[in-house]
Scaffold this active site. Sequence first.
Site, short mmCIF file in Angstrom:
data_model
loop_
_atom_site.label_atom_id
_atom_site.label_comp_id
_atom_site.label_asym_id
_atom_site.label_seq_id
_atom_site.Cartn_x
_atom_site.Cartn_y
_atom_site.Cartn_z
N ASP A 178 -36.88 -25.54 -12.15
CA ASP A 178 -35.47 -25.92 -12.25
C ASP A 178 -35.07 -25.86 -13.72
O ASP A 178 -35.33 -26.78 -14.49
CB ASP A 178 -35.29 -27.33 -11.69
CG ASP A 178 -33.82 -27.68 -11.48
OD1 ASP A 178 -32.95 -26.85 -11.80
OD2 ASP A 178 -33.56 -28.80 -10.99
N ALA A 179 -34.45 -24.75 -14.09
CA ALA A 179 -34.09 -24.52 -15.49
C ALA A 179 -32.60 -24.29 -15.68
O ALA A 179 -32.07 -24.49 -16.77
CB ALA A 179 -34.86 -23.31 -16.04
N LYS A 180 -31.91 -23.83 -14.63
CA LYS A 180 -30.46 -23.59 -14.65
C LYS A 180 -30.04 -22.72 -15.83
O LYS A 180 -29.03 -22.98 -16.49
CB LYS A 180 -29.69 -24.91 -14.63
CG LYS A 180 -29.96 -25.75 -13.38
CD LYS A 180 -29.14 -27.02 -13.38
CE LYS A 180 -29.40 -27.85 -12.13
NZ LYS A 180 -30.76 -28.44 -12.09
N ARG A 181 -30.82 -21.68 -16.07
CA ARG A 181 -30.50 -20.77 -17.16
C ARG A 181 -29.26 -19.95 -16.82
O ARG A 181 -28.94 -19.72 -15.66
CB ARG A 181 -31.66 -19.82 -17.43
CG ARG A 181 -32.99 -20.49 -17.76
CD ARG A 181 -32.91 -21.41 -18.95
NE ARG A 181 -34.23 -21.78 -19.45
CZ ARG A 181 -34.46 -22.79 -20.26
NH1 ARG A 181 -33.45 -23.56 -20.66
NH2 ARG A 181 -35.68 -23.06 -20.69
N THR A 206 -33.99 -21.67 -10.97
CA THR A 206 -32.57 -21.94 -10.75
C THR A 206 -31.76 -21.35 -11.91
O THR A 206 -32.18 -21.42 -13.06
CB THR A 206 -32.28 -23.45 -10.64
OG1 THR A 206 -32.70 -24.11 -11.83
CG2 THR A 206 -33.00 -24.04 -9.43
#
Length: 273
Positions: A93-96, A120
């Site tokens: 879960d990094a939401k880059r 993510t």
Amino acid sequence: MPFIDQLRAAATQNNSMLCVGLDPEPSRFPAAMRGDASKIYDFCAAIVDATHDLVNSFKPQIAYFAAHRAEDQLEKLMAHMRRVAPQVPVILDAKRGDIGSTAEQYAKEAFERYGADAVTLSPFMGFDSITPYLQYEGKGAFLLCRTSNPGGDDLQAQTLADVPGQPQMFEHVARLAQGPWNTNGQLGLVVGATRPQEIERVRAVAPHLPLLIPGVGAQGGDAVATVKAARIGGGPIIINSSRAILYASSGEDFASAARAAAIKTRDLLNAVD
């Protein structure tokens, strides 16, 4: 094995829609570890050992490691998960969300440094911010679509007047992910459990994509309504719970308490008619 196949296999083997989110907060650790960031690996590994036969995936949130200079512990944890639960996929879960060579570096971080099976991403910068991740064969990518936070309305609920049908932005993201952006067949969407009626709208547009659904447990999402909405169309379902499982006990029994909480959550999800 491609990510989605691995996900389906783990869901079948463990009879589970549950994903355990690994969001370590040293201030909430049991007394013997409390406040000690050097114990992040020990805490998370104990949770993994206690729950790996109950889940369809794990989801470490990179910020909880990076904030404590614990990226080396995350690498160690990823290797541990590979050893004890090689059949369970890991979603970083990094939401880059960036483009060009920067996105290539973020993809390398997720898939080469940490060995994640999926990541993510924020789709705000468009398809070329997603492309570098899709070049990793068999790896998954989950695009933020309809999130649980109140501020999600600021952009995600806006009507797009110049798009045919005038969808809301989250519906447009779902349509792109189901269609032209899904060039490797491994895209999924992040949708919040606090908005089951909008999960139904996502499913109407993207019935076959895997949905990563945070918000069950500490955030107050309705597990029953979430499952009913998410299973429309038959796409894979990943329902994440983090704090309610990680911190089920603040005592020395934290791992066994996490297991009990995971069993309770998994069985609740499976019992939905």
